[in-house]
Design a protein around this motif. Structure first.
Motif, PDB file in Angstrom:
ATOM      1  N   PHE A   1       1.068  -1.070  -0.014  1.00 30.61           N
ATOM      2  CA  PHE A   1       0.136  -0.075  -0.015  1.00 30.61           C
ATOM      3  C   PHE A   1       1.041   1.181  -0.138  1.00 30.61           C
ATOM      4  CE2 PHE A   1      -2.134   3.466   2.062  1.00 30.61           C
ATOM      5  CZ  PHE A   1      -3.444   3.471   1.407  1.00 30.61           C
ATOM      6  N   TYR A   2       0.547   2.245  -0.917  1.00 34.25           N
ATOM      7  CA  TYR A   2       1.378   3.410  -1.026  1.00 34.25           C
ATOM      8  C   TYR A   2       0.356   4.707  -1.285  1.00 34.25           C
ATOM      9  CZ  TYR A   2       5.112   0.068  -2.450  1.00 34.25           C
ATOM     10  OH  TYR A   2       6.239  -0.997  -2.468  1.00 34.25           O
ATOM     11  N   THR A   3       0.981   5.573  -0.558  1.00 30.60           N
ATOM     12  CA  THR A   3       0.260   6.898  -0.732  1.00 30.60           C
ATOM     13  C   THR A   3       0.986   7.923  -1.674  1.00 30.60           C
ATOM     14  OG1 THR A   3      -0.502   6.701   1.689  1.00 30.60           O
ATOM     15  CG2 THR A   3      -0.767   8.935   0.501  1.00 30.60           C
ATOM     16  N   VAL A   4       0.567   8.280  -2.834  1.00 28.62           N
ATOM     17  CA  VAL A   4       1.435   9.101  -3.628  1.00 28.62           C
ATOM     18  C   VAL A   4       0.689  10.578  -3.808  1.00 28.62           C
ATOM     19  CG1 VAL A   4       2.308   7.240  -4.565  1.00 28.62           C
ATOM     20  CG2 VAL A   4       0.307   8.142  -5.654  1.00 28.62           C
ATOM     21  N   GLY A   5       1.394  11.549  -4.481  1.00 30.98           N
ATOM     22  CA  GLY A   5       0.592  12.797  -4.854  1.00 30.98           C
ATOM     23  C   GLY A   5       0.474  13.457  -3.822  1.00 30.98           C
ATOM     24  N   VAL A   6      -0.195  14.697  -3.907  1.00 29.58           N
ATOM     25  CA  VAL A   6      -0.308  15.542  -2.654  1.00 29.58           C
ATOM     26  C   VAL A   6      -0.830  14.987  -1.197  1.00 29.58           C
ATOM     27  CG1 VAL A   6      -2.678  16.350  -3.224  1.00 29.58           C
ATOM     28  CG2 VAL A   6      -1.330  17.718  -2.170  1.00 29.58           C
ATOM     29  N   LYS A   7      -1.349  13.853  -1.263  1.00 29.67           N
ATOM     30  CA  LYS A   7      -1.887  13.455  -0.260  1.00 29.67           C
ATOM     31  C   LYS A   7      -0.616  12.687   0.651  1.00 29.67           C
ATOM     32  CE  LYS A   7      -5.516  10.092   1.730  1.00 29.67           C
ATOM     33  NZ  LYS A   7      -6.408   9.245   1.398  1.00 29.67           N
ATOM     34  N   SER A   8       0.198  12.282   0.105  1.00 27.73           N
ATOM     35  CA  SER A   8       1.597  11.917   0.642  1.00 27.73           C
ATOM     36  C   SER A   8       2.222  12.789   1.567  1.00 27.73           C
ATOM     37  CB  SER A   8       2.641  11.271  -0.372  1.00 27.73           C
ATOM     38  OG  SER A   8       3.191  12.381  -1.222  1.00 27.73           O
ATOM     39  N   TYR A   9       1.909  14.126   1.011  1.00 30.46           N
ATOM     40  CA  TYR A   9       2.418  15.297   2.044  1.00 30.46           C
ATOM     41  C   TYR A   9       1.421  15.710   2.981  1.00 30.46           C
ATOM     42  CZ  TYR A   9       6.170  16.936  -1.298  1.00 30.46           C
ATOM     43  OH  TYR A   9       7.652  16.859  -1.752  1.00 30.46           O
ATOM     44  N   GLY A  10       0.537  14.786   3.137  1.00 30.64           N
ATOM     45  CA  GLY A  10      -0.552  15.293   4.344  1.00 30.64           C
ATOM     46  C   GLY A  10      -0.705  16.879   4.255  1.00 30.64           C
ATOM     47  N   ARG A  11      -0.719  17.402   5.359  1.00 27.01           N
ATOM     48  CA  ARG A  11      -1.194  19.036   5.453  1.00 27.01           C
ATOM     49  C   ARG A  11       0.000  19.805   5.072  1.00 27.01           C
ATOM     50  NH1 ARG A  11      -5.111  19.698  10.569  1.00 27.01           N
ATOM     51  NH2 ARG A  11      -6.000  17.580  10.733  1.00 27.01           N
ATOM     52  N   ALA A  12       1.254  19.249   4.535  1.00 27.04           N
ATOM     53  CA  ALA A  12       2.197  20.232   4.144  1.00 27.04           C
ATOM     54  C   ALA A  12       1.782  21.022   2.900  1.00 27.04           C
ATOM     55  CB  ALA A  12       3.466  19.497   4.250  1.00 27.04           C
ATOM     56  N   PRO A  13       2.411  22.156   2.562  1.00 27.01           N
ATOM     57  CA  PRO A  13       2.104  22.824   1.345  1.00 27.01           C
ATOM     58  C   PRO A  13       3.166  22.508   0.369  1.00 27.01           C
ATOM     59  CG  PRO A  13       3.251  24.319   2.962  1.00 27.01           C
ATOM     60  CD  PRO A  13       2.859  22.923   3.522  1.00 27.01           C
ATOM     61  N   THR A  14       2.862  23.216  -0.659  1.00 28.55           N
ATOM     62  CA  THR A  14       3.867  23.344  -1.958  1.00 28.55           C
ATOM     63  C   THR A  14       4.401  21.982  -2.577  1.00 28.55           C
ATOM     64  OG1 THR A  14       5.833  23.157  -0.290  1.00 28.55           O
ATOM     65  CG2 THR A  14       4.984  25.354  -0.761  1.00 28.55           C
ATOM     66  N   PHE A  15       3.384  21.129  -2.619  1.00 33.91           N
ATOM     67  CA  PHE A  15       3.562  20.075  -3.566  1.00 33.91           C
ATOM     68  C   PHE A  15       3.688  20.339  -5.281  1.00 33.91           C
ATOM     69  CE2 PHE A  15       2.481  16.061  -5.761  1.00 33.91           C
ATOM     70  CZ  PHE A  15       3.000  15.411  -5.353  1.00 33.91           C
ATOM     71  N   LEU A  16       4.554  19.672  -5.728  1.00 34.42           N
ATOM     72  CA  LEU A  16       4.544  19.937  -7.190  1.00 34.42           C
ATOM     73  C   LEU A  16       4.245  18.604  -8.067  1.00 34.42           C
ATOM     74  CD1 LEU A  16       8.036  22.023  -7.582  1.00 34.42           C
ATOM     75  CD2 LEU A  16       5.678  22.764  -7.786  1.00 34.42           C
ATOM     76  N   MET A  17       3.754  18.919  -9.122  1.00 30.63           N
ATOM     77  CA  MET A  17       2.883  17.847  -9.940  1.00 30.63           C
ATOM     78  C   MET A  17       4.218  16.791 -10.447  1.00 30.63           C
ATOM     79  SD  MET A  17       0.309  18.085 -13.323  1.00 30.63           S
ATOM     80  CE  MET A  17      -0.081  19.738 -12.616  1.00 30.63           C
ATOM     81  N   ALA A  18       5.489  17.665 -10.918  1.00 31.26           N
ATOM     82  CA  ALA A  18       6.433  16.691 -11.277  1.00 31.26           C
ATOM     83  C   ALA A  18       7.028  15.719 -10.039  1.00 31.26           C
ATOM     84  CB  ALA A  18       7.654  17.395 -11.514  1.00 31.26           C
ATOM     85  N   THR A  19       6.780  16.059  -8.833  1.00 28.52           N
ATOM     86  CA  THR A  19       7.320  15.220  -7.744  1.00 28.52           C
ATOM     87  C   THR A  19       6.366  13.809  -7.680  1.00 28.52           C
ATOM     88  OG1 THR A  19       7.921  17.238  -6.505  1.00 28.52           O
ATOM     89  CG2 THR A  19       7.585  15.349  -5.148  1.00 28.52           C
ATOM     90  N   GLY A  20       5.125  14.139  -8.066  1.00 27.75           N
ATOM     91  CA  GLY A  20       4.021  13.157  -8.031  1.00 27.75           C
ATOM     92  C   GLY A  20       4.156  12.125  -9.009  1.00 27.75           C
ATOM     93  N   PHE A  21       4.857  12.641 -10.280  1.00 23.95           N
ATOM     94  CA  PHE A  21       5.273  11.800 -11.374  1.00 23.95           C
ATOM     95  C   PHE A  21       6.344  10.957 -11.203  1.00 23.95           C
ATOM     96  CE2 PHE A  21       3.658  15.268 -14.455  1.00 23.95           C
ATOM     97  CZ  PHE A  21       2.274  15.011 -14.127  1.00 23.95           C
ATOM     98  N   GLU A  22       7.491  11.384 -10.430  1.00 25.78           N
ATOM     99  CA  GLU A  22       8.361  10.486  -9.746  1.00 25.78           C
ATOM    100  C   GLU A  22       8.053   9.639  -8.877  1.00 25.78           C
ATOM    101  OE1 GLU A  22      12.462   9.441  -9.409  1.00 25.78           O
ATOM    102  OE2 GLU A  22      11.352   9.840 -10.981  1.00 25.78           O
TER     103      GLU A  22
END
Length: 609
Positions: A518-539
């Motif tokens: 089970f893995y959490t990816v995308g902005v949800k992986s950062y929880g409540r933290a801000p400044t997630f970039l789409m490219a981070t999610g692709f990786e």
């Protein structure tokens, strides 16, 4: 000192035992990092009520990390360590642990007598690699050893991988699964892919196209005649959906396994609640969802949660709870980024609007309101932020590698300094009430003095989002206790500490949980933290799918080079106004090296024994 064996006893550790355990670890020059969080699985040896030995296990699903085997100096070589290790092995078997692992510098021969064998470090499970010992508490030269207690079953390869969410990162995971020939089912709650992006489809992104298209999606789209948008152009969120996500979702290989209007209700293990361990890793996942008014279930070999956080906005209340009266004023509050120049113009034209928040969403709303005020002089705007330090939202200006991001912050600074808006710094909202046709906002400033803002017609709440954790309440997750991100990411993204450039490259190791596969990816992986970039999610998606496929070499490889923000700040103190304190950008873009043995003092050589 020789002990009377009859006066020696073993018991489980409790929270009150931490000082004694910590003292034992320090006396034996063993690492303390991460130990207290796993104290409930530690075993203690006591003599006349005094703790004289300990041994611990960090349990991650069907595997565990043996650590902290320590005996009080002067009482060693009396069989105390042997009693502790043998009991832990018995308890591991009772917990249905498949494999026990350990890291050691000086004691491989000692543990070999119990059947532990040396293995290559890259063979460690992803969940263990996210532990404190693997993340630096032990030196890179520590030997990794493993003891197989039972053969771990291979997952049912005929079952699909369930991808929850069909936004950019969820569909990036789908692309990776297709390229690796793995069956999948993607569940999207919205009526179409990219539903959250469409919710703010009018907003121009500060990332140009080169960071907004997943490479695997582009490769799969190319044979269908799809042409990539110009790399340097800035799209709106809606354009990302229309020009990339929708064409990708229309590909036959994607459409056949994509379920729209499928809202996930819960994820669990087939026949297992959260408590039961024996045989857990042999059970399929069960994903329960509703579609077309009917409750349905999907069996899966692995789950990738890319459901995001957009539909879980933070409240206006500064204490994390809705402000008093917030629910009653819901019809006058917009959560997110309204289309002020378009569909919702009439809602804000000629009115006084309070924008609450200090991120890019707030900046977009304020700048749009300022433009509306130029065309409609009766339009007034106010801005409230909880922190008086605004360097993070103002950004790095020309030092930002994404010019549009730097320009957004610079424009907001000019708006604030130009007097075109009312500014309430350090306002912590506690209550909202109706006074005639308008709203009154009450709160406290940084000195706990009352602040009242009267005459508000509309409020735009841009205070961020939070993850929905109810979906996976029956799974064994390891979350950062305050950010609600995956635990290993917490220290890297904690906004209480600093924001400097980009988060170091990360993948399946940091995104895994004690629940295998089970893995959490995308902005949800950062929880409540801000400044997630789409490219981070692709990786993230690339690394996680490689891990599910068993290609750990690819999963551990870093294939990400993010643009720097040009900002290094802390939430409090004068340092928040500093710029350029991050050093050369090239230093921020490399992965942090693992600590080696040579720099450590000789006294720490046994750090993982």
């Amino acid at each position: 000192m020789l002990l009377n064996p009859t006066s020696l006893s073993l018991r489980q550790a409790g929270a009150a035992d931490w000082p004694a355990v910590e003292a034992l670890l320090l006396a034996n020059k063993l690492p303390t990092e991460g130990a207290q969080a796993h104290l409930s699985t530690y075993l203690l040896a006591t003599h006349n009520g005094e703790v004289i030995g300990c041994a611990g296990a960090e349990v991650y699903g069907s595997v565990a990390l043996l650590r902290s085997v320590a005996v009080a100096p002067g009482l060693q070589k009396q069989g105390i360590g042997r009693l502790l290790v043998e009991r832990l092995l018995q308890e591991a078997a009772a917990r249905d642990i498949a494999t026990l692992y350990l890291l050691t510098v000086t004691a491989p021969e000692y543990f070999a007598q119990y059947g532990f064998k040396r293995i290559k470090s890259e063979a460690a499970p992803a969940a263990l690699k996210a532990s404190a010992e693997f993340q630096g508490a032990c030196p890179a030269c520590a030997a990794l050893m493993a003891l197989t207690l039972r053969e771990a079953p291979a997952g049912d390869a005929t079952l699909p991988v369930a991808v929850l969410g069909a936004g950019p990162v969820g569909l990036a995971a789908v692309a990776q699964l297709i390229e690796r020939g793995l069956p999948f089912v993607a569940l999207e709650a919205g009526a179409e892919v990219g539903a959250s992006l469409l919710d703010y489809g009018h907003v121009a992104l500060f990332s140009p196209w080169q960071y907004d298209v997943d490479p695997a999606m582009a490769r799969l789209l190319a044979p269908a005649g799809w042409a990539p948008p110009p790399a340097a152009e800035l799209p709106t969120a809606g354009e990302v959906v229309r020009r990339v996500l929708q064409p990708f979702a229309a590909l036959p290989t994607v459409a056949a396994s994509l379920k729209l209007g499928a809202r996930v209700q819960a994820v669990s293990r087939e026949g297992f609640d959260k408590v039961k361990s024996a045989g857990r890793d042999r059970a399929a996942f069960v994903v329960r969802y509703t579609q077309g008014g009917a409750m349905r279930e999907l069996r899966a070999r692995a789950v990738i949660d890319a459901t995001g956080t957009w539909n879980q906005p933070n409240p206006l209340g500064a204490d994390g709870l809705p402000a008093r009266g917030e629910a009653e004023a819901r019809d006058r509050i917009f959560y997110g980024i309204p289309d002020i120049a378009g569909a919702l113009r009439s809602r804000y034209e000629g009115r006084r609007t309070l924008v609450v928040g200090a991120g890019h969403s707030a900046a977009n709303a304020l700048l749009a309101l300022a433009e509306l005020a130029k065309a409609s002089p009766g339009t007034r705007l106010a801005w409230a932020v909880r922190s008086p330090a605004l360097q993070r939202v103002f950004g790095g200006g020309t030092a930002d590698a994404l010019p549009a991001r730097g320009a957004l912050g610079a424009a907001l600074r000019r708006l604030r300094d130009g007097g075109a808006l009312e500014f309430f710094s350090g306002l912590r909202i506690t209550a909202i009430e109706r006074v005639g046709p308008r709203l009154r906002v009450s709160g406290l400033d940084n000195d706990q003095r009352p602040v009242v803002v009267d005459g508000i017609d509309e409020i735009i709440c841009a205070t961020g989002q939070r993850p929905d954790l109810t979906l996976t309440s029956e799974l064994r997750l390891k979350l950062d206790p305050w950010l609600e991100s995956t635990e290993a990411l917490g220290p890297l993204i904690d906004p209480n500490l600093h924001s400097c450039g980009t988060v170091r490259p990360h993948g399946h190791r940091e995104l895994a949980h004690p629940e295998p596969d089970f893995y959490t990816v995308g902005v949800k992986s950062y929880g409540r933290a801000p400044t997630f970039l789409m490219a981070t999610g692709f990786e993230q998606a690339r690394s996680v799918v490689a891990a599910i496929a068993g290609d750990l070499a690819a999963a551990d490889r870093v294939e990400l080079d993010l643009p720097e923000t040009g900002v290094c700040s802390t939430e409090s103190g004068p340092a928040s106004e500093a710029t350029g304190c991050c050093g050369p950008a090239t230093e921020d873009k490399v992965a942090l090296p693992k600590p080696g043995c040579a720099p450590k003092p000789a006294a720490a050589a046994r750090c993982c024994g």
